[in-house]
Design a protein around this motif. Structure first.
Motif, PDB file in Angstrom:
ATOM      1  N   ASP A  49       9.965  -7.487   8.487  1.00 49.77           N
ATOM      2  CA  ASP A  49       9.594  -6.034   9.167  1.00 49.77           C
ATOM      3  C   ASP A  49      10.698  -4.918   8.799  1.00 49.77           C
ATOM      4  OD1 ASP A  49       6.939  -7.249   9.580  1.00 49.77           O
ATOM      5  OD2 ASP A  49       7.859  -7.914  11.417  1.00 49.77           O
ATOM      6  N   GLY A  50      11.644  -5.374   8.430  1.00 52.30           N
ATOM      7  CA  GLY A  50      13.121  -4.534   8.672  1.00 52.30           C
ATOM      8  C   GLY A  50      13.572  -3.949  10.059  1.00 52.30           C
ATOM      9  N   MET A  51      14.552  -3.467  10.263  1.00 47.69           N
ATOM     10  CA  MET A  51      15.173  -3.081  11.398  1.00 47.69           C
ATOM     11  C   MET A  51      15.348  -1.651  11.532  1.00 47.69           C
ATOM     12  SD  MET A  51      15.825  -5.946  13.179  1.00 47.69           S
ATOM     13  CE  MET A  51      16.930  -5.285  14.518  1.00 47.69           C
ATOM     14  N   GLY A  52      14.689  -1.224  12.293  1.00 45.64           N
ATOM     15  CA  GLY A  52      14.649   0.262  12.734  1.00 45.64           C
ATOM     16  C   GLY A  52      15.836   1.011  13.048  1.00 45.64           C
ATOM     17  N   PHE A  53      16.153   2.352  12.548  1.00 42.28           N
ATOM     18  CA  PHE A  53      17.600   3.088  12.998  1.00 42.28           C
ATOM     19  C   PHE A  53      16.974   4.550  12.754  1.00 42.28           C
ATOM     20  CE2 PHE A  53      17.957   2.554   8.265  1.00 42.28           C
ATOM     21  CZ  PHE A  53      18.583   3.712   8.012  1.00 42.28           C
ATOM     22  N   LEU A  70      13.784   2.119   8.297  1.00 41.36           N
ATOM     23  CA  LEU A  70      13.907   0.785   8.473  1.00 41.36           C
ATOM     24  C   LEU A  70      14.729   0.177   7.291  1.00 41.36           C
ATOM     25  CD1 LEU A  70      10.171   0.077   8.698  1.00 41.36           C
ATOM     26  CD2 LEU A  70      11.678  -0.128  10.426  1.00 41.36           C
ATOM     27  N   ALA A  71      15.872  -0.765   7.758  1.00 39.29           N
ATOM     28  CA  ALA A  71      16.524  -1.186   6.761  1.00 39.29           C
ATOM     29  C   ALA A  71      16.338  -2.742   6.597  1.00 39.29           C
ATOM     30  CB  ALA A  71      18.040  -1.357   7.645  1.00 39.29           C
ATOM     31  N   PHE A  72      16.000  -3.048   5.404  1.00 35.79           N
ATOM     32  CA  PHE A  72      15.470  -4.383   5.143  1.00 35.79           C
ATOM     33  C   PHE A  72      16.429  -5.066   4.069  1.00 35.79           C
ATOM     34  CE2 PHE A  72      11.456  -2.597   5.565  1.00 35.79           C
ATOM     35  CZ  PHE A  72      10.576  -3.562   5.890  1.00 35.79           C
ATOM     36  N   PRO A  73      17.171  -6.035   4.613  1.00 37.59           N
ATOM     37  CA  PRO A  73      18.377  -6.855   4.248  1.00 37.59           C
ATOM     38  C   PRO A  73      18.087  -7.498   3.170  1.00 37.59           C
ATOM     39  CG  PRO A  73      17.597  -7.827   6.059  1.00 37.59           C
ATOM     40  CD  PRO A  73      16.728  -6.893   6.053  1.00 37.59           C
ATOM     41  N   ASP A  74      18.904  -7.441   1.950  1.00 37.13           N
ATOM     42  CA  ASP A  74      18.787  -8.138   0.773  1.00 37.13           C
ATOM     43  C   ASP A  74      19.672  -9.625   1.053  1.00 37.13           C
ATOM     44  OD1 ASP A  74      18.977  -9.274  -1.731  1.00 37.13           O
ATOM     45  OD2 ASP A  74      19.472  -7.246  -2.794  1.00 37.13           O
ATOM     46  N   ALA A  75      18.731 -10.579   1.187  1.00 34.94           N
ATOM     47  CA  ALA A  75      19.237 -11.921   1.459  1.00 34.94           C
ATOM     48  C   ALA A  75      20.283 -12.515   0.384  1.00 34.94           C
ATOM     49  CB  ALA A  75      18.160 -12.902   1.832  1.00 34.94           C
ATOM     50  N   ASP A 101       6.151   3.653   6.577  1.00 32.80           N
ATOM     51  CA  ASP A 101       5.103   3.131   6.053  1.00 32.80           C
ATOM     52  C   ASP A 101       5.345   1.933   4.911  1.00 32.80           C
ATOM     53  OD1 ASP A 101       6.053   4.443   3.759  1.00 32.80           O
ATOM     54  OD2 ASP A 101       4.800   5.745   3.512  1.00 32.80           O
ATOM     55  N   GLY A 102       6.594   1.412   4.659  1.00 34.21           N
ATOM     56  CA  GLY A 102       7.044   0.275   3.935  1.00 34.21           C
ATOM     57  C   GLY A 102       7.387   0.942   2.805  1.00 34.21           C
TER      58      GLY A 102
END
Length: 436
Positions: A49-53, A70-75, A101-102
């Protein structure tokens, strides 16, 4: 949610390596690294879901009325930071920035490069880059007192920073970033570490990591590392020469043609790509050379690559064709010599690729090389002020970067230029104060 294999690897590595914090890395529009730390128990939710900032705090991101990001980490970018303790270790991942909204955030430089790379892939190309980043070591960040008086390729006691370069290379390799060369550069206390070529998005991540590692190792040794393009008037400026090529989806070098009648082993695709770089370089110069100081490097050195020309042996040309292995398909490439290390690598790689693709799509014909012709050519803009106005009018840059980043850069860089013009320099006081 069941993690994918890369995410599962990250979660298992965090447990086995005693990682207690994971830093989420991303850049603002200007290329400054931004970060916040996440505890391991939050990672599964972050992947899903990402991390909000608060995006309003990031230069070039958003206004307060649209600040939620939202920050979505790239594994695939996970690494343990070697300069932090092994116990209670710290990891890092680069992030893609999205809106609530993604959907991708149009102000995210990493997204801009990913889009441009995808456009190349739709045309059957993989964009590979290999940058050469130069930088200086100084005794502290407040002055330009150098550590040595060495010169190009020196291997003597003058090269005081050999241990710093060694530690930097070893740290990069621990983070999975292969290094090809490292050496003393032309200026006193100036150095260069060249990264092995890779696909553009991975390389942009590597460049940001490289700059962070250089600075971290310098601090560890009690000195300061600077990627300022021209820190000293009477010494060489620092560049980020970018070697680049297009490979097809079967792994063949689309730039290579052993039957090239001109003897450069360049294909028609390569020649149109170079023509695109030459045509659009004045328009993308604001991105590859984004500071007032960048133009002190370009215009302050008679050998600077400012001419809109290409060559094999003439290093004052904007584009050079390296001739170390002229008949080798794997190493056939072109080198853009104007960029400097202050550039945001995500945006810089995006505008280079976009210009080259435009040259191919427009079927541009390549002018004669500077090796064979002494005809007059144009030049890059001479000041940040000139660069921002050419950039502002460029339809290709608007299309490549999107209205959000393009508009922000125009506004921010016009303001930077206005501030510079109104600033009274020491040179002016030394020249005029006593005589006027």
């Amino acid at each position: 949610m069941t993690p994918n294999p890369q995410q599962d690897f990250v979660l298992k590595t965090i447990k086995s390596r005693d990682v207690h914090f994971v830093r989420f890395w991303f850049t603002d529009v200007m290329g400054t690294m931004k970060s916040f730390a996440v505890i391991p128990s939050e990672l599964e939710n972050a992947f899903a879901d990402g991390m909000g900032f608060d995006g309003s705090c990031i230069e070039g991101f958003a206004l307060e009325r649209e600040s939620d990001m939202l920050a979505f980490p790239d594994a695939s970018t996970f690494q343990v930071l070697p300069w932090r303790p092994e116990s209670n270790a710290v990891g890092r991942m680069f992030c893609d920035i999205r809106k609530p909204d993604g959907s991708p955030f149009e102000g995210d430089p990493r997204h801009v490069l990913a889009q441009t790379v995808e456009r190349a892939a739709d045309r059957g190309y993989v964009f590979n880059v290999g940058p050469e980043l130069e930088y200086y070591y100084f005794k502290d960040p407040t002055d330009t007192k150098v550590l040595d008086t060495g010169g190009y390729f020196d291997l003597t006691t003058l090269d005081y920073a050999s241990d710093l370069r060694r530690d930097t290379v070893l740290t990069l390799e621990k983070m999975g970033i292969p290094v090809e060369y490292s050496h003393h550069e032309l200026g006193p206390s100036q150095h260069e570490i060249d990264l092995r070529y890779d696909e553009a998005l991975a390389m942009a991540d590597a460049v940001m990591t490289y700059k962070m590692v250089v600075k971290e190792i310098a601090i560890k040794h009690g000195v300061h590392a600077s990627f300022m393009p021209k820190p000293m008037t009477d010494a060489s400026g620092s560049a980020m020469h970018v070697h680049q090529s297009l490979f097809d989806l079967d792994g063949r070098n689309a730039f290579y043609d052993p039957e090239d009648p001109e003897g450069y082993c360049l294909s028609t695709v390569a020649k149109s790509y170079i023509a695109g770089l030459l045509k659009y370089a004045p328009e993308f110069c604001l991105v590859t050379n984004q500071t007032v100081n960048s133009y002190k490097r370009l215009m302050g050195d008679p050998k600077a690559p400012v001419r809109l020309s290409w060559a094999r042996s003439d290093r004052t040309s904007l584009v050079r064709i390296p001739g170390y292995r002229p008949n080798c398909e794997r190493t056939c490439r072109v080198e853009l010599r104007s960029p400097d290390p202050a550039a945001n690598p995500y945006l810089a790689f995006a505008v280079m690729l976009s210009a080259g693709l435009a040259g191919i799509e427009e079927g541009l014909q390549l002018m004669p090389s500077a090796d064979d012709s002494d005809g007059q050519t144009g030049t890059l803009p001479q000041t940040l002020g000139e660069a921002v106005e050419l950039f502002a009018e460029s339809e290709l840059m608007k299309k490549t970067l999107g209205e959000h980043i393009h508009g922000y850069l125009v506004e921010a860089k016009r303001e930077e230029w206005r501030e510079y013009q109104s600033c009274v320099s020491q040179w002016e006081r030394d020249r005029y104060l006593a005589v006027l």
